[in-house]
Design a protein around this motif. Structure first.
Motif, mmCIF file in Angstrom:
data_model
loop_
_atom_site.group_PDB
_atom_site.id
_atom_site.type_symbol
_atom_site.label_atom_id
_atom_site.label_comp_id
_atom_site.label_asym_id
_atom_site.label_seq_id
_atom_site.Cartn_x
_atom_site.Cartn_y
_atom_site.Cartn_z
ATOM 1 N N ASN A 2 63.533 -10.487 42.509
ATOM 2 C CA ASN A 2 63.904 -9.103 42.775
ATOM 3 C C ASN A 2 65.151 -9.086 43.658
ATOM 4 N N GLU A 3 66.173 -8.377 43.211
ATOM 5 C CA GLU A 3 67.453 -8.388 43.911
ATOM 6 C C GLU A 3 67.338 -7.894 45.347
ATOM 7 N N THR A 4 66.678 -6.776 45.561
ATOM 8 C CA THR A 4 66.556 -6.211 46.906
ATOM 9 C C THR A 4 65.773 -7.128 47.825
ATOM 10 N N ALA A 5 64.682 -7.686 47.305
ATOM 11 C CA ALA A 5 63.859 -8.588 48.110
ATOM 12 C C ALA A 5 64.635 -9.862 48.460
ATOM 13 N N ALA A 6 65.452 -10.340 47.511
ATOM 14 C CA ALA A 6 66.248 -11.545 47.763
ATOM 15 C C ALA A 6 67.295 -11.282 48.847
#
Length: 457
Positions: A378-382
């Motif tokens: 997940n982009e935001t989590a990364a």
């Protein structure tokens, strides 16, 4: 004859010699008293004058800039001269600097109205004082961790180069080779370029295992590296002998199609090929101004943003664990020195113009987003994980005694500004710089702060 009889005779005497005698005695007594009072006032005047020029000299000695020293010296001297208590006046203030620009000599004079001494014709009391301050220089190891990502292309990067040179000029002055000053540059984007001379740091056979292009195109590893696979290693200053490094390699694919129909594109560059978005090589700690200036000029804007990765490599440039590994001037001067070495400070300036990014279609030090090397696809989590790793690196650096300054340029998000503010060693060491002028001011203030840090008064 008794004492009382003598006094009685003096009272009854009609000779004219007695009254002048009494007048002389009285005048002498008044003069002696006046001298004692004014002598005490003179001592107070001298003490105030000496304190004033000592304070002025100490406050000015940090930079010894002949363009501003007179104004600064007078400002501090006047502020510390206690003229109200005895009505004193600061009459003169002069200064000289030694030929080696290390010793400041200040001379001053002051005066005040006399009191009882005026009876004897003395209208004023005056004094002079001298202060000689020798500037000794503390050592400094400084890593400039600078954002070289794609968003810095054009004017922003030129503004950064100008501002960074302002800091360098403050620290080096006219010295081509500074005394006990060592500056390194760590440009970062989505990776950091440690230099091809450090192929020995890589995992055995890892460079040869990749297809870097044919000899005709000159394809070879450009010096960029990937992050350590284990988080604890990625946020540490562990050395390659215990934690070998993986070379950065952007594979051929739809977003970096450098092999077409079995043939290599010619040439392979940082815009196309295995080294795509690899920033300029780091510059190892050096006392040579020209080397630092050249490194700043060589910076280029490419790729996405991993602030934490730049920070951890800034730490590795300052960590004594890496002594003997970097080579160059760092080997010559046995750098980095131990933490808390006598008369030696360590500092880092971390500057960025944007948030940490982890895009799905961009290969970086953490591979592809889909590889889950940050624990998620997940982009935001990364990106949140990158933020957390930056915080961990900053904390470890500060706990080791490294002073951190941070700069937010061109208005990154409030969350990123808070991240950088918390990363700095103190609130005053965080600079929000939404404009080019503000960026220039930030680097100047940091340069002044580091210059003061180097002065042993």
């Amino acid at each position: 004859m008794s004492l009382m009889s003598m006094i009685s005779r003096f009272r009854k005497a009609e000779e004219g010699a007695v009254l002048p005698f009494v007048g002389i005695v009285s005048l002498a007594l008044i003069g002696a008293t006046g001298f004692g009072i004014d002598a005490a006032r003179l001592m107070l005047l001298h003490s105030s004058l000496q304190r004033a020029i000592d304070a002025g000299a100490l406050s000015t000695v940090a930079k010894l800039d002949t363009a501003t020293i007179d104004v600064e010296l007078r400002k501090f001297a006047v502020a510390n001269f206690n003229n109200g208590e005895i009505g004193g006046t600061l009459d003169s203030l002069t200064w000289t600097i030694s030929s080696d620009n290390k010793t400041l000599t200040v001379k001053a004079s002051a005066s005040a109205p006399a009191t009882l001494m005026k009876i004897l014709g003395v209208q004023t009391i005056s004094t002079s004082a001298e202060s000689v301050i020798e500037r000794s220089t503390n050592g400094l190891e400084l890593a400039l961790v600078l954002d070289n990502t794609g968003s810095m292309s054009g004017t922003p990067l030129e503004s950064l180069k100008s501002a960074a040179n302002t800091l360098v000029n403050i620290l080096y002055g006219d010295d081509a080779v500074a005394e006990n000053l060592y500056v390194g540059i760590v440009p970062f984007s989505q990776s950091v370029n440690v230099g091809t001379s450090h192929a020995g740091w890589m995992k055995s056979g890892s460079i040869a295992a990749h297809d870097w292009g044919s000899t005709s195109t000159g394809g070879s590893w450009g010096g960029c590296v990937e992050a350590q696979a284990v988080k604890a290693d990625d946020i540490s200053d562990a050395v390659p002998s215990s934690k070998p490094i993986t070379p950065y390699y952007w594979p051929d694919g739809t977003d970096n199609n450098w092999i077409r129909k079995g043939k290599y594109s010619d040439p392979l560059t940082t815009s196309l090929g295995p080294n795509k978005n690899c920033p300029a090589e780091v510059t190892r700690l050096t006392p040579k101004k020209a080397t630092v200036v050249a490194a700043i000029a060589a910076m280029k804007a490419v790729g996405n943003t991993h602030i934490n990765f730049g920070a951890v490599w800034g730490w590795r440039m300052l960590s004594p664990k890496w002594r003997g590994l970097w080579g160059g001037d760092m080997s010559t001067y046995n750098l980095p020195l131990d933490y808390y070495s006598k008369n030696m400070n360590k500092a880092a300036v971390i500057m960025t113009d944007g948030e940490n990014t982890m895009s799905a279609n961009v290969y970086s030090a953490y591979g592809w987003l889909a590889d889950k090397k940050l624990g998620t696809s997940n982009e935001t989590a990364a990106e949140t994980e990158l933020d957390n790793r930056l915080s961990s690196v900053c904390t470890a650096m500060k706990n080791s005694g490294i002073i951190i300054y941070t700069i937010a340029f061109n208005g990154p998000s409030e969350a990123t500004q808070d991240l950088l503010r918390n990363c700095a060693s103190q609130n005053a060491f965080f600079f929000n710089s939404p404009t080019t002028a503000a960026l220039q001011s930030a680097f100047k203030q940091i340069g002044d702060s580091l210059s003061n840090l180097r002065v042993s008064k």
